[in-house]
Design an enzyme around this catalytic site. Structure first.
Site: not given
Length: 155
Positions: A17, A41, A90, A127
């Site tokens: 990030h 979440k 990515r 993450s």
């Protein structure tokens, strides 16, 4: 003035990030790092911790602000008069996923998405990988900013 929003959960912010953010700075006059709130979440880090990680990591960068939001990213962008959404890619799977969202966002509000490829040395970091390393007591040095490392040493 070119204003962009970099949305995410940042649970936690990673060096991937940070790489995208640093490389985006010359492209925009203002960059809002926007932490999305999703009640469905389950997060490892509290919203306050995630805010602090980002603020600490970019404390000397005047073009960056950090905000939280809930609901549609495009509505948040409209509310703060952002011109662009920034996303990091990515791998090809990220592109396919993000492309559909970018097209939808453009149709909803006319806001364009700017994609930056992550650098080769951070393209594998996510993450969830950082959380897994942390869960098993591993060294986060090559994966997360110092603010995350410092906070997790206290745990």
């Amino acid at each position: 003035m070119r204003k962009a929003v970099f949305p995410g959960s940042f649970d936690p912010i990673t060096l991937g990030h940070a790489n995208v953010i640093e490389r985006a700075l010359p492209l925009f006059d203002e960059l809002v790092i926007a932490i999305g709130i999703n009640d469905a979440k389950k997060y490892r880090f509290s919203l306050e911790q995630r805010l602090e990680f980002i603020k600490e990591t970019f404390k000397s960068e005047t073009k960056i602000s950090v905000e939280t939001y809930s609901g549609l990213t495009t509505e948040f962008c409209k509310d703060i008069q952002a011109d662009f959404i920034l996303r990091g890619l990515r791998n090809p799977a990220d592109f396919e996923f993000e492309k559909a969202i970018a097209i939808t966002n453009r149709k909803l509000t006319g806001i364009d998405t700017v994609f930056l490829l992550t650098s080769a040395d951070t393209s594998f970091i996510s993450s969830s990988i950082v959380r897994d390393i942390l869960k098993h007591g591993g060294d986060l040095t090559n994966f997360a900013p110092q603010a995350v490392i410092n906070a997790t040493k206290k745990d």
